[in-house]
Design a protein around this motif. Structure first.
Motif, PDB file in Angstrom:
ATOM      1  N   GLY A 168       0.815  -1.211   0.000  1.00  0.00           N
ATOM      2  CA  GLY A 168       0.000   0.000   0.000  1.00  0.00           C
ATOM      3  C   GLY A 168       0.848   1.259   0.000  1.00  0.00           C
ATOM      4  O   GLY A 168       0.543   2.233  -0.694  1.00  0.00           O
ATOM      5  N   ALA A 169       1.925   1.237   0.782  1.00  0.00           N
ATOM      6  CA  ALA A 169       2.817   2.392   0.835  1.00  0.00           C
ATOM      7  C   ALA A 169       3.492   2.636  -0.515  1.00  0.00           C
ATOM      8  O   ALA A 169       3.631   3.782  -0.958  1.00  0.00           O
ATOM      9  CB  ALA A 169       3.877   2.193   1.918  1.00  0.00           C
ATOM     10  N   LEU A 170       3.902   1.546  -1.188  1.00  0.00           N
ATOM     11  CA  LEU A 170       4.502   1.689  -2.521  1.00  0.00           C
ATOM     12  C   LEU A 170       3.515   2.303  -3.502  1.00  0.00           C
ATOM     13  O   LEU A 170       3.871   3.179  -4.298  1.00  0.00           O
ATOM     14  CB  LEU A 170       4.962   0.317  -3.033  1.00  0.00           C
ATOM     15  N   GLY A 171       2.262   1.829  -3.442  1.00  0.00           N
ATOM     16  CA  GLY A 171       1.232   2.388  -4.312  1.00  0.00           C
ATOM     17  C   GLY A 171       1.010   3.860  -4.034  1.00  0.00           C
ATOM     18  O   GLY A 171       0.865   4.675  -4.956  1.00  0.00           O
ATOM     19  N   ALA A 172       0.980   4.221  -2.748  1.00  0.00           N
ATOM     20  CA  ALA A 172       0.786   5.622  -2.371  1.00  0.00           C
ATOM     21  C   ALA A 172       1.933   6.495  -2.883  1.00  0.00           C
ATOM     22  O   ALA A 172       1.710   7.576  -3.437  1.00  0.00           O
ATOM     23  CB  ALA A 172       0.672   5.735  -0.849  1.00  0.00           C
ATOM     24  N   ILE A 173       3.160   6.018  -2.698  1.00  0.00           N
ATOM     25  CA  ILE A 173       4.334   6.783  -3.145  1.00  0.00           C
ATOM     26  C   ILE A 173       4.302   6.976  -4.656  1.00  0.00           C
ATOM     27  O   ILE A 173       4.614   8.054  -5.171  1.00  0.00           O
ATOM     28  CB  ILE A 173       5.631   6.066  -2.710  1.00  0.00           C
ATOM     29  N   TRP A 174       3.879   5.928  -5.381  1.00  0.00           N
ATOM     30  CA  TRP A 174       3.799   6.012  -6.843  1.00  0.00           C
ATOM     31  C   TRP A 174       2.830   7.114  -7.281  1.00  0.00           C
ATOM     32  O   TRP A 174       3.093   7.864  -8.220  1.00  0.00           O
ATOM     33  CB  TRP A 174       3.364   4.660  -7.400  1.00  0.00           C
ATOM     34  N   VAL A 175       1.705   7.224  -6.575  1.00  0.00           N
ATOM     35  CA  VAL A 175       0.710   8.247  -6.916  1.00  0.00           C
ATOM     36  C   VAL A 175       1.177   9.633  -6.472  1.00  0.00           C
ATOM     37  O   VAL A 175       1.038  10.616  -7.205  1.00  0.00           O
ATOM     38  CB  VAL A 175      -0.655   7.915  -6.261  1.00  0.00           C
ATOM     39  N   ILE A 176       1.731   9.715  -5.254  1.00  0.00           N
ATOM     40  CA  ILE A 176       2.176  11.004  -4.715  1.00  0.00           C
ATOM     41  C   ILE A 176       3.210  11.657  -5.634  1.00  0.00           C
ATOM     42  O   ILE A 176       3.180  12.869  -5.876  1.00  0.00           O
ATOM     43  CB  ILE A 176       2.767  10.820  -3.303  1.00  0.00           C
ATOM     44  N   PHE A 177       4.120  10.843  -6.172  1.00  0.00           N
ATOM     45  CA  PHE A 177       5.156  11.371  -7.061  1.00  0.00           C
ATOM     46  C   PHE A 177       4.736  11.321  -8.529  1.00  0.00           C
ATOM     47  O   PHE A 177       5.562  11.492  -9.422  1.00  0.00           O
ATOM     48  CB  PHE A 177       6.468  10.603  -6.861  1.00  0.00           C
TER      49      PHE A 177
END
Length: 281
Positions: free
Chosen positions: A120-129
């Motif tokens: 989930g954190a990887l997915g969030a980071i992908w969207v945030i950046f």
């Protein structure tokens, strides 16, 4: 918590449209008073509030400080952060909640749960950046997203704190105490901004947003979160936040905005995978 994720998503979609038109302190002071009135009316009307519910009022003050901090930083961050990107930052709260759940309540995170939180954190980071690898490597995060991240840290503390401080009060009663304390804090600290706001000149969309966040993204979601926090582990409660970016996209399309680029949708997919992993028994 499923309903919680839908309602929270609406506050991102609407909030980003009006964040630059009203002070976060003024907006949240009004929304807390309205929400307190609604929850208080329901709680007193249904007999959910008992005579001893407001002993040790310092508990409500602590919870209110944590949650008002979150909401003020949310609207401050939405001044510059896109709604989907801000919602992705919100999906970092489960991993933060798991950390604080262990520190405060000694709630143990299983290996599968840790894997889900990581995905989930990887997915969030992908969207945030915004699916930009060079931005990730250079940690080129937007100012609005960074401001809102600290609000999410506060939100993550709130979830285990509810269980730690609750002494048998109902969700409605506990929510009412927190809302009243929050409204008092925001009114005192935000009084200059409340006075400076030209309330009569605000456009209708601002009032729609205030009413939405008061009724649905405050009174309703506070009660839902309190209810779930007393019955589920902190990490599982916040797992449903992984759906928020997806719901924000639905809200954005409904409000006439385009979908994010296809590469960004990959990150959304990872957050949904994380949710499914967390919800499996």
């Amino acid at each position: 918590m499923l309903l919680f994720s839908v309602l929270v998503a609406g506050s991102f979609a609407l909030g980003v449209l009006v964040a630059n038109e009203i002070s976060p302190m003024a907006l949240n002071a009004v929304r807390f008073w309205i929400a307190a009135g609604i929850v208080g009316g329901i709680a007193f009307g249904t007999g959910a509030i008992k005579s001893g519910d407001f002993r040790a009022p310092w508990r409500y003050l602590i919870l209110a400080v944590v949650f008002t901090f979150y909401f003020v930083l949310m609207f401050e961050g939405l001044k510059t952060a896109p709604s989907v990107s801000a919602a992705a930052v919100f999906t970092l709260t489960p991993i933060l909640s798991a950390i604080f759940g262990y520190v405060m309540l000694r709630q143990i995170t299983t290996s599968r749960m840790a894997l889900a939180l990581g995905i989930g954190a990887l997915g969030a980071i992908w969207v945030i950046f915004r699916a930009d690898v060079s931005a990730i490597l250079g940690f080129d995060v937007g100012r609005g997203e960074m401001i809102y991240f600290w609000g999410c840290v506060s939100h993550a503390i709130y979830t285990p704190l509810v269980r730690k401080l609750n002494r048998g009060e109902t969700a409605l009663s506990f929510t009412f105490g927190t809302l009243v304390a929050g409204a008092l804090i925001l009114t005192v600290l935000g009084l200059p901004e409340i006075i400076r706001t030209d309330w009569a000149d605000l456009r209708p969309l601002v009032w729609v947003t205030i009413l939405y966040v008061s009724v649905f993204a405050s009174a309703t979601t506070f009660t839902l979160l309190q209810f779930a926090s007393l019955r589920l582990p902190s990490a599982k409660v916040m797992a449903y936040t992984y759906l928020t970016p997806s719901w924000v996209m639905v809200w954005d399309v409904a409000l006439g905005n385009p979908l994010p680029p296809a590469m960004v949708l990959l990150g959304i997919g990872l957050t949904i995978v994380a949710l499914l992993l967390l919800l499996r028994e």
